[in-house]
Enzyme design. Structure first.
Site, PDB file in Angstrom:
ATOM      1  N   GLY A   1       0.742  -1.246  -0.015  1.00 34.63           N
ATOM      2  CA  GLY A   1       0.280   0.438  -0.179  1.00 34.63           C
ATOM      3  C   GLY A   1       1.168   1.162  -0.114  1.00 34.63           C
ATOM      4  O   GLY A   1       0.858   2.425  -0.498  1.00 34.63           O
ATOM      5  N   ASP A   2       1.865   1.116   0.831  1.00 34.13           N
ATOM      6  CA  ASP A   2       2.431   1.962   1.176  1.00 34.13           C
ATOM      7  C   ASP A   2       3.155   2.353  -0.351  1.00 34.13           C
ATOM      8  O   ASP A   2       3.485   3.471  -0.834  1.00 34.13           O
ATOM      9  CB  ASP A   2       3.594   2.050   2.181  1.00 34.13           C
ATOM     10  CG  ASP A   2       3.551   2.240   3.400  1.00 34.13           C
ATOM     11  OD1 ASP A   2       2.170   2.826   3.406  1.00 34.13           O
ATOM     12  OD2 ASP A   2       3.910   0.879   3.946  1.00 34.13           O
ATOM     13  N   ALA A   3       3.624   1.812  -1.537  1.00 32.84           N
ATOM     14  CA  ALA A   3       4.212   1.941  -2.690  1.00 32.84           C
ATOM     15  C   ALA A   3       3.512   2.099  -3.598  1.00 32.84           C
ATOM     16  O   ALA A   3       3.826   3.499  -4.191  1.00 32.84           O
ATOM     17  CB  ALA A   3       5.135   0.256  -3.219  1.00 32.84           C
TER      18      ALA A   3
END
Length: 295
Positions: free
Chosen positions: A252-254
């Protein structure tokens, strides 16, 4: 320690982490030009902060850490089991000790004034709510983009009052389906339907009326949902087999990192989202946020 039973039996990989930091690392990887991104946060006086500074320097991310000599640098232990299922335990330590005074110090605030886009995670509601309001106010006054990741489902319950005060500053809200549905329940939205909840969130009170709010919601293997300008659009993710998945931690961060890199470069929103999907697909095939060399 390396000699402990769990490490001897299962092995251990140590990778650079931090949810917001991971997003900036991916964004920086795509942008390429050194120091295009700046990470602000708190590390301890245990030497790990120095490791992070050097790691970020190599990746082109500029660091402006507050160092608290009385605390240890935050860590997150992730246990990955068959089928890429994960369990996580976080020791926040110094990450919980960031201060408003550091944000408004001349050295740091100079970066704020130069920045075009601000990205914060909902986890900041716990320890740096005043910093979020300060950044949101600056962004609204200067018509800059303010982006928040909902972070985790529990945040909209535990820190509901604070989140209610931060949301009006948000130009872009990112989260997953669990997070946005829990927010809708905690905020008393009129419908429990996912799409209705997204629409309500997008159309709630906003301070900077020059920017219409966008909401992007990820749903694992299901298409990403975008709500923008009163309309929904879905973006299929790249198919991947279970055997290819190494670690979903950081996907999700990516996604946000891939999106923000191209959004700040002025690309079309559809292309930005597809770049986010590309980034998430790349990261779930490696341990943590392990970025490939561009050489």
């Amino acid at each position: 320690s390396p000699s402990s039973g769990i490490n001897a039996e299962y092995g251990k990989d140590e990778v650079t982490g931090g949810a917001t930091q991971n997003t900036l690392r991916v964004a920086q990887w795509y942008i390429g030009t050194p120091d295009s991104t700046v990470i602000v946060g708190c590390v301890g006086g245990d030497g790990v902060g120095d490791v992070l500074v050097e790691a970020m320097r190599k990746e082109g991310v500029k660091t402006e850490y507050l160092v608290d000599r009385t605390a240890k640098t935050g860590l997150c232990a992730v246990l990955i089991t068959e089928g890429a299922h994960r369990s996580m335990v976080t020791r926040l330590e110094a990450a919980n000790l960031y201060t408003y005074d550091h944000l408004v110090s001349r050295k740091v605030w100079e970066h704020v004034e130069k920045a075009e886009c601000f990205y914060v995670a909902g986890f900041m509601l716990n320890y740096s709510f005043d910093c979020m309001i300060k950044l949101g106010t600056h962004a609204a006054e200067e018509n800059k983009c303010f982006v928040m990741n909902l972070g985790a489902p529990y945040l909209s319950s535990l820190f509901k009052d604070k989140m209610e005060k931060v949301l009006p500053y948000c130009d872009i809200i990112v989260g997953n389906s669990d997070e946005v549905l829990e927010l809708g329940r905690n905020f008393g939205f009129p419908s429990s339907d996912l799409y209705d909840t997204i629409r309500t969130l997008a159309e709630t009170n906003k301070i900077n009326e020059k920017r219409k709010r966008m909401v992007m919601i990820t749903r694992d293997e299901n298409p990403v949902i975008l709500y923008k300008d009163g309309a929904f659009k879905e973006f299929p993710v790249i198919p991947i087999s279970v055997s290819e998945i190494v670690d979903t931690n950081g996907a999700g961060d990516a996604f946000v990192g891939g999106f923000l890199a191209h959004y700040t470069l002025g690309l079309d929103i559809d292309e930005c989202i597809n770049k986010g999907i590309e980034a998430a697909h790349m990261i779930i095939k490696v341990c943590g946020i392990t970025l490939p060399s561009k050489s």
